[in-house]
Design an enzyme around this catalytic site. Structure first.
Site, PDB file in Angstrom:
ATOM      1  N   SER A 158       0.870  -1.179   0.000  1.00 28.43           N
ATOM      2  CA  SER A 158       0.000   0.000   0.000  1.00 28.43           C
ATOM      3  C   SER A 158       0.906   1.228   0.000  1.00 28.43           C
ATOM      4  O   SER A 158       0.966   1.988   0.949  1.00 28.43           O
ATOM      5  CB  SER A 158      -0.953  -0.013   1.201  1.00 28.43           C
ATOM      6  OG  SER A 158      -0.273   0.144   2.415  1.00 28.43           O
ATOM      7  N   HIS A 172      -3.208  -6.058   2.543  1.00 30.89           N
ATOM      8  CA  HIS A 172      -2.310  -7.135   2.996  1.00 30.89           C
ATOM      9  C   HIS A 172      -2.997  -8.493   3.099  1.00 30.89           C
ATOM     10  O   HIS A 172      -2.379  -9.475   3.490  1.00 30.89           O
ATOM     11  CB  HIS A 172      -1.714  -6.796   4.366  1.00 30.89           C
ATOM     12  CG  HIS A 172      -0.782  -5.626   4.336  1.00 30.89           C
ATOM     13  ND1 HIS A 172      -0.267  -5.047   5.464  1.00 30.89           N
ATOM     14  CD2 HIS A 172      -0.257  -4.930   3.289  1.00 30.89           C
ATOM     15  CE1 HIS A 172       0.529  -4.032   5.130  1.00 30.89           C
ATOM     16  NE2 HIS A 172       0.541  -3.938   3.823  1.00 30.89           N
ATOM     17  N   GLN A 188      -6.394  -1.943   7.480  1.00 26.48           N
ATOM     18  CA  GLN A 188      -5.217  -2.749   7.122  1.00 26.48           C
ATOM     19  C   GLN A 188      -4.563  -3.458   8.319  1.00 26.48           C
ATOM     20  O   GLN A 188      -4.179  -4.614   8.208  1.00 26.48           O
ATOM     21  CB  GLN A 188      -4.198  -1.846   6.426  1.00 26.48           C
ATOM     22  CG  GLN A 188      -2.985  -2.561   5.880  1.00 26.48           C
ATOM     23  CD  GLN A 188      -2.070  -1.606   5.131  1.00 26.48           C
ATOM     24  OE1 GLN A 188      -2.336  -1.255   3.995  1.00 26.48           O
ATOM     25  NE2 GLN A 188      -1.001  -1.186   5.767  1.00 26.48           N
ATOM     26  N   GLU A 189      -4.419  -2.736   9.441  1.00 24.55           N
ATOM     27  CA  GLU A 189      -3.674  -3.350  10.547  1.00 24.55           C
ATOM     28  C   GLU A 189      -4.297  -3.030  11.901  1.00 24.55           C
ATOM     29  O   GLU A 189      -4.550  -1.869  12.216  1.00 24.55           O
ATOM     30  CB  GLU A 189      -2.216  -2.847  10.538  1.00 24.55           C
ATOM     31  CG  GLU A 189      -1.489  -3.207   9.256  1.00 24.55           C
ATOM     32  CD  GLU A 189      -0.142  -2.485   9.106  1.00 24.55           C
ATOM     33  OE1 GLU A 189       0.519  -2.247  10.132  1.00 24.55           O
ATOM     34  OE2 GLU A 189       0.216  -2.169   7.957  1.00 24.55           O
ATOM     35  N   GLU A 242       2.036  -9.656   6.664  1.00 26.75           N
ATOM     36  CA  GLU A 242       2.959  -9.390   7.775  1.00 26.75           C
ATOM     37  C   GLU A 242       2.810 -10.380   8.927  1.00 26.75           C
ATOM     38  O   GLU A 242       3.292 -10.134  10.027  1.00 26.75           O
ATOM     39  CB  GLU A 242       2.752  -7.951   8.286  1.00 26.75           C
ATOM     40  CG  GLU A 242       3.093  -6.910   7.240  1.00 26.75           C
ATOM     41  CD  GLU A 242       2.915  -5.474   7.720  1.00 26.75           C
ATOM     42  OE1 GLU A 242       2.515  -5.265   8.888  1.00 26.75           O
ATOM     43  OE2 GLU A 242       3.180  -4.558   6.926  1.00 26.75           O
ATOM     44  N   ASP A 251      -3.508   0.794  11.900  1.00 26.85           N
ATOM     45  CA  ASP A 251      -3.110   1.478  10.665  1.00 26.85           C
ATOM     46  C   ASP A 251      -4.282   1.332   9.717  1.00 26.85           C
ATOM     47  O   ASP A 251      -4.540   0.242   9.195  1.00 26.85           O
ATOM     48  CB  ASP A 251      -1.837   0.860  10.067  1.00 26.85           C
ATOM     49  CG  ASP A 251      -1.409   1.580   8.785  1.00 26.85           C
ATOM     50  OD1 ASP A 251      -2.108   2.535   8.363  1.00 26.85           O
ATOM     51  OD2 ASP A 251      -0.382   1.186   8.204  1.00 26.85           O
ATOM     52  N   GLU A 286      -2.572   5.211  12.520  1.00 29.29           N
ATOM     53  CA  GLU A 286      -1.775   5.609  11.357  1.00 29.29           C
ATOM     54  C   GLU A 286      -2.695   5.808  10.155  1.00 29.29           C
ATOM     55  O   GLU A 286      -3.658   5.068   9.976  1.00 29.29           O
ATOM     56  CB  GLU A 286      -0.758   4.490  11.086  1.00 29.29           C
ATOM     57  CG  GLU A 286       0.207   4.760   9.952  1.00 29.29           C
ATOM     58  CD  GLU A 286       1.230   3.619   9.853  1.00 29.29           C
ATOM     59  OE1 GLU A 286       1.712   3.135  10.904  1.00 29.29           O
ATOM     60  OE2 GLU A 286       1.529   3.197   8.724  1.00 29.29           O
ATOM     61  N   ASP A 304       1.869   8.154   7.334  1.00 29.07           N
ATOM     62  CA  ASP A 304       2.745   7.258   6.560  1.00 29.07           C
ATOM     63  C   ASP A 304       2.683   7.718   5.099  1.00 29.07           C
ATOM     64  O   ASP A 304       3.564   8.455   4.624  1.00 29.07           O
ATOM     65  CB  ASP A 304       2.258   5.813   6.747  1.00 29.07           C
ATOM     66  CG  ASP A 304       2.926   4.815   5.814  1.00 29.07           C
ATOM     67  OD1 ASP A 304       3.894   5.171   5.121  1.00 29.07           O
ATOM     68  OD2 ASP A 304       2.484   3.642   5.774  1.00 29.07           O
ATOM     69  N   LYS A 351      10.161   5.267   6.778  1.00 33.60           N
ATOM     70  CA  LYS A 351      10.508   4.082   5.984  1.00 33.60           C
ATOM     71  C   LYS A 351      11.646   4.486   5.037  1.00 33.60           C
ATOM     72  O   LYS A 351      11.402   5.229   4.076  1.00 33.60           O
ATOM     73  CB  LYS A 351       9.310   3.628   5.157  1.00 33.60           C
ATOM     74  CG  LYS A 351       8.149   3.021   5.964  1.00 33.60           C
ATOM     75  CD  LYS A 351       6.920   2.840   5.081  1.00 33.60           C
ATOM     76  CE  LYS A 351       5.876   1.932   5.702  1.00 33.60           C
ATOM     77  NZ  LYS A 351       4.588   1.973   4.951  1.00 33.60           N
ATOM     78  N   HIS A 391       9.140  -1.144   9.060  1.00 36.41           N
ATOM     79  CA  HIS A 391       9.340  -2.134   7.991  1.00 36.41           C
ATOM     80  C   HIS A 391       8.378  -1.842   6.839  1.00 36.41           C
ATOM     81  O   HIS A 391       7.602  -0.886   6.902  1.00 36.41           O
ATOM     82  CB  HIS A 391       9.075  -3.542   8.550  1.00 36.41           C
ATOM     83  CG  HIS A 391       7.639  -3.788   8.930  1.00 36.41           C
ATOM     84  ND1 HIS A 391       7.128  -5.030   9.209  1.00 36.41           N
ATOM     85  CD2 HIS A 391       6.575  -2.931   9.068  1.00 36.41           C
ATOM     86  CE1 HIS A 391       5.841  -4.943   9.497  1.00 36.41           C
ATOM     87  NE2 HIS A 391       5.491  -3.689   9.429  1.00 36.41           N
ATOM     88  N   ARG A 392       8.378  -2.689   5.812  1.00 37.68           N
ATOM     89  CA  ARG A 392       7.357  -2.693   4.773  1.00 37.68           C
ATOM     90  C   ARG A 392       6.648  -4.049   4.834  1.00 37.68           C
ATOM     91  O   ARG A 392       7.136  -4.991   5.452  1.00 37.68           O
ATOM     92  CB  ARG A 392       7.968  -2.516   3.368  1.00 37.68           C
ATOM     93  CG  ARG A 392       8.809  -1.285   3.144  1.00 37.68           C
ATOM     94  CD  ARG A 392       8.081   0.018   3.379  1.00 37.68           C
ATOM     95  NE  ARG A 392       6.848   0.208   2.641  1.00 37.68           N
ATOM     96  CZ  ARG A 392       6.670   1.110   1.678  1.00 37.68           C
ATOM     97  NH1 ARG A 392       7.667   1.877   1.303  1.00 37.68           N
ATOM     98  NH2 ARG A 392       5.480   1.265   1.102  1.00 37.68           N
ATOM     99  N   SER A 393       5.528  -4.146   4.124  1.00 40.23           N
ATOM    100  CA  SER A 393       4.815  -5.435   4.174  1.00 40.23           C
ATOM    101  C   SER A 393       5.617  -6.540   3.485  1.00 40.23           C
ATOM    102  O   SER A 393       5.596  -7.691   3.902  1.00 40.23           O
ATOM    103  CB  SER A 393       3.432  -5.292   3.568  1.00 40.23           C
ATOM    104  OG  SER A 393       3.501  -4.710   2.293  1.00 40.23           O
ATOM    105  N   LYS A 439       7.872  -0.196  14.144  1.00 38.13           N
ATOM    106  CA  LYS A 439       6.724  -0.944  13.642  1.00 38.13           C
ATOM    107  C   LYS A 439       7.276  -2.017  12.721  1.00 38.13           C
ATOM    108  O   LYS A 439       7.740  -1.724  11.622  1.00 38.13           O
ATOM    109  CB  LYS A 439       5.827   0.036  12.885  1.00 38.13           C
ATOM    110  CG  LYS A 439       4.548  -0.562  12.341  1.00 38.13           C
ATOM    111  CD  LYS A 439       3.755   0.524  11.617  1.00 38.13           C
ATOM    112  CE  LYS A 439       2.429  -0.005  11.143  1.00 38.13           C
ATOM    113  NZ  LYS A 439       2.199   0.293   9.717  1.00 38.13           N
TER     114      LYS A 439
HETATM  115  P1  PGA Z   1       3.242  -1.259   2.780  1.00 38.17           P
HETATM  116  O1  PGA Z   1       2.496  -0.482   3.919  1.00 38.17           O
HETATM  117  O2  PGA Z   1       2.376  -2.418   2.394  1.00 38.17           O
HETATM  118  O3  PGA Z   1       3.299  -0.216   1.687  1.00 38.17           O
HETATM  119  O4  PGA Z   1       4.568  -1.653   3.293  1.00 38.17           O
HETATM  120  C1  PGA Z   1       2.480  -0.854   5.224  1.00 38.17           C
HETATM  121  C2  PGA Z   1       1.909   0.332   5.921  1.00 38.17           C
HETATM  122  O5  PGA Z   1       0.951   0.928   5.393  1.00 38.17           O
HETATM  123  O6  PGA Z   1       2.398   0.737   6.951  1.00 38.17           O
HETATM  124 ZN    ZN Z   2       0.894   2.511   6.957  1.00 44.57          ZN
END
Ligand code: PGA
Ligand code: ZN
Length: 425
Positions: free
Chosen positions: A49, A154, A163-164, A207, A243, A288, A315, A340, A368-370, A391
């Site tokens: 994302s 994700h 998302q989280e 994740e 998030d 977030e 973010d 990031k 991190h990233r996913s 995170k």
């Molecule tokens: P990402 O995003 O999938 O782009 O790593 C994770 C997030 O939104 O924090």
């Molecule tokens: Zn995010």
């Protein structure tokens, strides 16, 4: 550093490797020689994302083209440069690329080179990276945000839109206790999901967070309950966090957030009210991307409403970009900034983002990233740069690579180790 040219860059190697989704990414190795010798290896992660304003991840032509670009455009520039002159290395990366968004060599190639150079420099100085970056002041461990349940970009379509759903062990006195609290929440969440959904197969998202067939509010109930249970067991506070990754929900034409799982749509005002309601009902510690990536005003309104009792983190809004963070500071948008390194492409640029956030009382949250590798660099950045929150998931090999490294760092710091400073303006 860089005062004494005691090791220069002698060799740079780049290759295509796997990330945690099985997609290709780039890994770079840097060897330095001189009065001292050093070696560093680093790999770039990738997002699902992604923010619209991030630097471009790879050259046109993909990872292979970025690997070639490192060989053709970067290596010649960096050979012979002092390995501990990070600013020079990073400015040469910009020069080798020649664009404003790393579209020629790829931001992921740039960040892998930048991090590998820092690791080689730390190794030439005979220090762990966190100490090389932060010196004697680098004694604080970050609080870990642990993603325990998720959906959005994700996970599959029947998972929540948000998302989280995250656990935040804010009361922990030691990092090692904090991460084990998160994994306990992760396990308890599974049990609570199974109690509600007999068909749950134990599926996880990118994740390692559970990806159940639950609506957003039920998912939040589950995570909030699990946090309370574990708080009672471990004897310190564990708060829920989110998030929302709202850019993924936002429909530009309808000017609304579409919650497909629930068949609901919310305009900006309704989205703000929704988030305020969740923060108050569930005592969320951190939210977030509650709004889409262009909505500085919405972020400011929300921060004004709940920013004293909850961290509001940008973010996709900030993408680790100093100009966007500056704009956010002026507008009063958010009180935390997600960091990031591969959103911006070099460690020097990333450090500037951290420093700007801190200078204005905004909490830098290293992330991190996913899509990840077992690269553990961000663990060192958190301690070396004094970011009070990290995170990086709760479980899974590429997530625990960072968490276990922090356990080792905490052990190495011994009685000097402290948890990060969680105060903000
Ligand atoms: P990402 O995003 O999938 O782009 O790593 C994770 C997030 O939104 O924090
Ligand atoms: Zn995010």
């Amino acid at each position: 550093m860089g005062d004494e040219m005691h090791a220069i860059i002698k060799r740079i190697a780049a290759r295509e490797i796997l990330d945690s989704r099985g997609n290709p990414t780039i890994e770079v190795e840097v060897t330095a020689k001189g009065k001292a010798a050093g070696f560093g290896r680093a790999a770039a992660p990738s997002g699902a994302s992604k923010g619209k304003h991030e630097v471009v991840a790879f050259s046109e032509g993909g990872v292979g083209a970025s690997v070639k670009a490192v060989k053709k455009l970067v290596t010649a520039k960096l050979l012979g440069v002092a390995v501990d002159d990070q600013e020079k290395v990073d400015s040469l990366l910009h020069e080798a690329d020649g664009t404003s968004n790393f579209s020629k060599i790829g931001g992921n190639a740039a960040v892998a080179v930048s991090m590998a150079v820092a690791k080689a420099a730390a190794s030439a100085h005979g220090m762990p990276l966190f100490k090389y970056l932060g010196g004697e002041r680098a004694t604080r461990l970050p609080y870990p945000l642990g993603n325990v349940l998720g959906g959005g970009a994700h996970a599959g379509k029947m998972a929540p839109d948000i998302q989280e759903f995250i656990a935040m062990p804010v009361g922990a006195k030691k990092f090692v206790d904090a991460v084990f609290a998160n994994t306990r929440v992760h396990k308890r969440v599974r049990a609570l999901i199974e109690a509600r959904d007999k068909t749950f197969t134990g599926g996880k998202g990118d994740e390692g967070a559970w990806a159940p067939n639950l609506d957003n509010l039920t998912a939040l109930e589950v995570v909030s309950k699990a946090c309370e249970n574990i708080r009672d067991e471990v004897g310190f506070e564990v708060r829920p966090a989110l998030d929302i990754a709202a850019s993924s929900l936002y429909d530009d034409k309808k000017r609304a957030y579409i919650y497909g799982r629930e068949g609901k749509s919310r305009d900006t005002g309704e989205q703000i009210d929704f988030v305020v309601g969740l923060v108050d009902k569930y005592k969320l510690f951190y939210v977030e991307d509650p709004l889409q990536e262009e909505d500085f005003d919405g972020f400011a309104e929300l921060t004004k409403k709940i920013g004293r009792r909850c961290l509001i983190c940008g973010d996709d809004l900030f993408v680790t970009n100093v100009a966007r963070i500056q704009k956010g500071i002026k507008a009063g948008a958010a009180n935390a900034v997600l960091i990031k390194p591969n959103q911006i492409g070099t460690l020097t640029d990333t450090l500037k983002a951290v420093q700007l956030a801190k200078k204005h009382g905004r909490v830098p949250v290293i992330s991190h990233r996913s899509g990840e590798t077992v690269d553990e660099t961000i663990a060192h950045l958190a301690v070396g740069w004094g970011c009070p929150i990290i995170k990086t998931g709760a479980v899974g090999g590429e997530r625990i690579a960072k968490l276990n490294e922090l356990i080792r760092i905490e052990e190495e710091l011994g009685k000097n180790a402290k948890m990060g400073d969680l105060t903000w303006k």
